[in-house]
Design a protein around this motif. Structure first.
Motif, mmCIF file in Angstrom:
data_model
loop_
_atom_site.group_PDB
_atom_site.id
_atom_site.type_symbol
_atom_site.label_atom_id
_atom_site.label_comp_id
_atom_site.label_asym_id
_atom_site.label_seq_id
_atom_site.Cartn_x
_atom_site.Cartn_y
_atom_site.Cartn_z
ATOM 1 N N TRP A 105 -3.455 -26.322 -2.813
ATOM 2 C CA TRP A 105 -3.796 -27.750 -2.728
ATOM 3 C C TRP A 105 -5.167 -28.025 -3.348
ATOM 4 C CZ3 TRP A 105 -1.234 -31.978 -2.401
ATOM 5 C CH2 TRP A 105 -1.858 -33.169 -2.050
ATOM 6 N N ASN A 106 -6.132 -27.172 -3.079
ATOM 7 C CA ASN A 106 -7.484 -27.395 -3.608
ATOM 8 C C ASN A 106 -7.554 -27.196 -5.116
ATOM 9 O OD1 ASN A 106 -8.693 -28.055 -1.144
ATOM 10 N ND2 ASN A 106 -9.013 -25.900 -0.613
ATOM 11 N N SER A 107 -6.599 -26.472 -5.683
ATOM 12 C CA SER A 107 -6.614 -26.223 -7.128
ATOM 13 C C SER A 107 -5.947 -27.333 -7.925
ATOM 14 C CB SER A 107 -5.913 -24.898 -7.437
ATOM 15 O OG SER A 107 -4.512 -24.999 -7.196
ATOM 16 N N LEU A 108 -5.270 -28.249 -7.232
ATOM 17 C CA LEU A 108 -4.510 -29.288 -7.919
ATOM 18 C C LEU A 108 -5.391 -30.450 -8.344
ATOM 19 C CD1 LEU A 108 -1.341 -29.501 -5.628
ATOM 20 C CD2 LEU A 108 -1.519 -28.416 -7.870
ATOM 21 N N THR A 109 -4.978 -31.088 -9.426
ATOM 22 C CA THR A 109 -5.554 -32.371 -9.801
ATOM 23 C C THR A 109 -4.788 -33.434 -9.026
ATOM 24 O OG1 THR A 109 -6.112 -31.577 -12.007
ATOM 25 C CG2 THR A 109 -6.025 -33.966 -11.689
ATOM 26 N N LYS A 110 -5.449 -34.037 -8.066
ATOM 27 C CA LYS A 110 -4.754 -34.966 -7.163
ATOM 28 C C LYS A 110 -4.458 -36.287 -7.872
ATOM 29 C CE LYS A 110 -5.601 -32.053 -3.740
ATOM 30 N NZ LYS A 110 -6.651 -31.192 -4.331
ATOM 31 N N THR A 111 -3.273 -36.816 -7.602
ATOM 32 C CA THR A 111 -2.905 -38.152 -8.061
ATOM 33 C C THR A 111 -2.312 -38.911 -6.878
ATOM 34 O OG1 THR A 111 -0.621 -37.609 -8.669
ATOM 35 C CG2 THR A 111 -2.341 -37.197 -10.326
ATOM 36 N N ASP A 112 -2.273 -40.227 -7.003
ATOM 37 C CA ASP A 112 -1.723 -41.038 -5.917
ATOM 38 C C ASP A 112 -0.251 -40.744 -5.672
ATOM 39 O OD1 ASP A 112 -4.156 -42.248 -5.560
ATOM 40 O OD2 ASP A 112 -3.671 -44.020 -6.775
ATOM 41 N N HIS A 113 0.441 -40.233 -6.692
ATOM 42 C CA HIS A 113 1.883 -40.006 -6.568
ATOM 43 C C HIS A 113 2.235 -38.571 -6.188
ATOM 44 C CE1 HIS A 113 2.766 -44.002 -8.017
ATOM 45 N NE2 HIS A 113 1.942 -43.815 -9.034
ATOM 46 N N LEU A 114 1.245 -37.758 -5.837
ATOM 47 C CA LEU A 114 1.508 -36.399 -5.384
ATOM 48 C C LEU A 114 1.454 -36.374 -3.857
ATOM 49 C CD1 LEU A 114 2.013 -33.471 -6.342
ATOM 50 C CD2 LEU A 114 -0.457 -33.099 -6.130
ATOM 51 N N ALA A 115 2.605 -36.122 -3.239
ATOM 52 C CA ALA A 115 2.709 -36.193 -1.775
ATOM 53 C C ALA A 115 2.406 -34.877 -1.087
ATOM 54 C CB ALA A 115 4.102 -36.658 -1.372
ATOM 55 N N GLY A 116 2.446 -33.760 -1.836
ATOM 56 C CA GLY A 116 2.225 -32.474 -1.192
ATOM 57 C C GLY A 116 2.780 -31.333 -2.016
ATOM 58 N N ILE A 117 3.255 -30.301 -1.303
ATOM 59 C CA ILE A 117 3.709 -29.061 -1.929
ATOM 60 C C ILE A 117 5.080 -28.694 -1.374
ATOM 61 C CG2 ILE A 117 3.232 -26.581 -2.173
ATOM 62 C CD1 ILE A 117 0.249 -27.273 -1.758
ATOM 63 N N VAL A 118 5.944 -28.172 -2.244
ATOM 64 C CA VAL A 118 7.229 -27.634 -1.797
ATOM 65 C C VAL A 118 7.279 -26.152 -2.157
ATOM 66 C CG1 VAL A 118 8.343 -28.448 -3.943
ATOM 67 C CG2 VAL A 118 9.748 -27.829 -1.956
ATOM 68 N N THR A 154 13.590 -25.459 2.227
ATOM 69 C CA THR A 154 12.241 -25.446 1.686
ATOM 70 C C THR A 154 11.203 -25.534 2.794
ATOM 71 O OG1 THR A 154 12.329 -27.857 1.437
ATOM 72 C CG2 THR A 154 12.910 -26.525 -0.491
ATOM 73 N N THR A 155 10.005 -25.074 2.469
ATOM 74 C CA THR A 155 8.822 -25.348 3.274
ATOM 75 C C THR A 155 8.129 -26.547 2.643
ATOM 76 O OG1 THR A 155 8.543 -23.000 3.786
ATOM 77 C CG2 THR A 155 6.634 -24.432 4.139
ATOM 78 N N LEU A 156 7.899 -27.591 3.429
ATOM 79 C CA LEU A 156 7.338 -28.832 2.909
ATOM 80 C C LEU A 156 5.968 -29.087 3.524
ATOM 81 C CD1 LEU A 156 10.578 -31.000 3.122
ATOM 82 C CD2 LEU A 156 9.545 -30.057 1.052
ATOM 83 N N ILE A 157 4.963 -29.187 2.675
ATOM 84 C CA ILE A 157 3.610 -29.499 3.114
ATOM 85 C C ILE A 157 3.276 -30.883 2.571
ATOM 86 C CG2 ILE A 157 1.184 -28.827 3.081
ATOM 87 C CD1 ILE A 157 3.737 -26.266 2.000
ATOM 88 N N PHE A 158 3.088 -31.838 3.467
ATOM 89 C CA PHE A 158 2.876 -33.217 3.055
ATOM 90 C C PHE A 158 1.456 -33.676 3.358
ATOM 91 C CE2 PHE A 158 7.562 -33.595 3.515
ATOM 92 C CZ PHE A 158 7.843 -34.221 2.307
ATOM 93 N N LEU A 192 6.347 -33.750 -5.425
ATOM 94 C CA LEU A 192 5.756 -32.595 -4.760
ATOM 95 C C LEU A 192 5.421 -31.531 -5.802
ATOM 96 C CD1 LEU A 192 8.296 -32.376 -1.813
ATOM 97 C CD2 LEU A 192 5.893 -33.018 -1.580
ATOM 98 N N GLN A 193 4.301 -30.847 -5.607
ATOM 99 C CA GLN A 193 3.951 -29.718 -6.461
ATOM 100 C C GLN A 193 4.837 -28.532 -6.089
ATOM 101 O OE1 GLN A 193 1.739 -30.027 -8.855
ATOM 102 N NE2 GLN A 193 1.707 -27.927 -9.641
ATOM 103 N N VAL A 194 5.462 -27.932 -7.077
ATOM 104 C CA VAL A 194 6.381 -26.817 -6.830
ATOM 105 C C VAL A 194 5.592 -25.518 -6.749
ATOM 106 C CG1 VAL A 194 8.346 -25.530 -7.726
ATOM 107 C CG2 VAL A 194 8.271 -28.024 -7.960
ATOM 108 N N PHE A 195 5.754 -24.802 -5.631
ATOM 109 C CA PHE A 195 5.024 -23.564 -5.381
ATOM 110 C C PHE A 195 6.055 -22.481 -5.059
ATOM 111 C CE2 PHE A 195 2.290 -20.831 -2.572
ATOM 112 C CZ PHE A 195 1.354 -20.498 -3.530
ATOM 113 N N PRO A 196 6.471 -21.689 -6.044
ATOM 114 C CA PRO A 196 7.592 -20.752 -5.861
ATOM 115 C C PRO A 196 7.218 -19.485 -5.098
ATOM 116 C CG PRO A 196 6.743 -20.590 -8.091
ATOM 117 C CD PRO A 196 5.970 -21.696 -7.436
ATOM 118 N N LYS A 197 6.886 -19.661 -3.837
ATOM 119 C CA LYS A 197 6.537 -18.525 -2.988
ATOM 120 C C LYS A 197 7.065 -18.779 -1.584
ATOM 121 C CE LYS A 197 2.586 -15.773 -1.369
ATOM 122 N NZ LYS A 197 3.189 -14.489 -1.813
#
Length: 286
Positions: A105-118, A154-158, A192-197
């Motif tokens: 999350w801290n490495s991402l460039t945040k935008t208003d349309h990014l709700a979290g990580i999947v 999925t694991t959803l982090i919002f 959502l930002q895709v995090f394949p882990k």
């Protein structure tokens, strides 16, 4: 920055594994929020013991039994961190899950349309539940992932502020609504930002929601009708659309409602879907 939320109803036998996984996290920058949905099996006493141990930060809230949707709503409304991840009482986190979530999350460039990580749910830290894999994209809505061939869970982090805009609808006398009702609404405006882990290990229980789908359909017709209404509204012309229509017709009949007034489709589509609805009832699906 992160709240790990766990709704619990008579899961005194599974919660210790969740607790142990949180105590073992390589990063302890989180709060464990437990919403006890009216447990009668000693869950309160178990959590009180953990509170006295002070190994991790725990917020505990007890409420009368209202179902996971009400527990989730209470969790979101009680959350004061930027991020919120739901870890069910029969699941647990891999040891470095919190560390990965915060780093990602801290490495991402945040935008208003990014709700979290999947990310993945897994059967172990190295393997997704059914060997599934995300399509080759960096961000996506949930529905787009499935449309591009993904399957499984999925694991959803919002972001908590996003979830607070999309609480679960609550129907009097019902204790369940498909989670997709909320996720589909979020999909309309966010990705959502895709995090394949693998971040969460899933261990289904015999009495769990996933194994009692027929009972859930029987006892929660308003929630299921809303789910199918939304899916019909957002679907194109396809065989799947008519499956949604047939199910929606069945729930309208259950609730003594007019399909022509309740279902967002043309009268011709609804009439055609009557055949599917009759077939579903004939084979005992609804």
């Amino acid at each position: 920055m992160l709240t790990v939320f766990t709704p619990a109803y008579n899961r005194c036998h599974t919660l210790p594994k969740t607790y142990e996984s949180l105590c073992q996290q390589t990063c302890q920058d989180f709060i464990w929020l437990i919403v006890d949905d009216g447990s009668t099996d000693g869950t309160r006493e178990l959590v009180q013991m953990w509170l006295q141990e002070s190994k991790i930060r725990i917020n505990y809230h007890y409420q009368s039994n209202g179902g996971k949707m009400r527990a989730h709503n209470q969790g979101v409304l009680s959350c004061h961190t930027e991020l919120f991840v739901c870890v069910d009482s029969d699941d647990y986190l891999v040891d470095d899950a919190v560390e990965h979530i915060l780093e990602a999350w801290n490495s991402l460039t945040k935008t208003d349309h990014l709700a979290g990580i999947v990310a993945y749910k897994g059967k172990d830290p190295s393997h997704a539940m059914f060997g599934e894999s995300f399509p080759d994209v960096t961000s996506s809505t949930l529905q787009e992932l499935y449309q591009k061939g993904f399957f499984g869970e999925t694991t959803l982090i919002f972001r908590t502020d996003v979830l607070s805009q999309y609480l679960f609808p609550e129907f009097e006398g019902e204790k369940f609504i498909p989670e997709a009702v909320v996720y589909d609404r979020i999909d309309e405006y966010y990705q959502l930002q895709v995090f394949p882990k693998v971040l969460t290990i899933c261990e289904y229980q015999d009495e769990g929601l996933t194994r009692s789908i027929d009972i859930l359909r029987e006892n929660n017709p308003q929630g299921w009708l809303l789910y199918y209404q939304q899916r019909i509204k957002n679907s194109g012309y396809s065989v799947l659309r008519y499956k949604y229509l047939a199910h929606a017709v069945c729930f309208c009949w259950r609730l003594k409602l007019s399909p022509f007034k309740e279902i967002p489709a043309s009268n011709i589509e609804i009439l055609v879907s009557f055949l599917g609805a009759i077939l579903l009832k004939a084979v005992g699906k609804l």
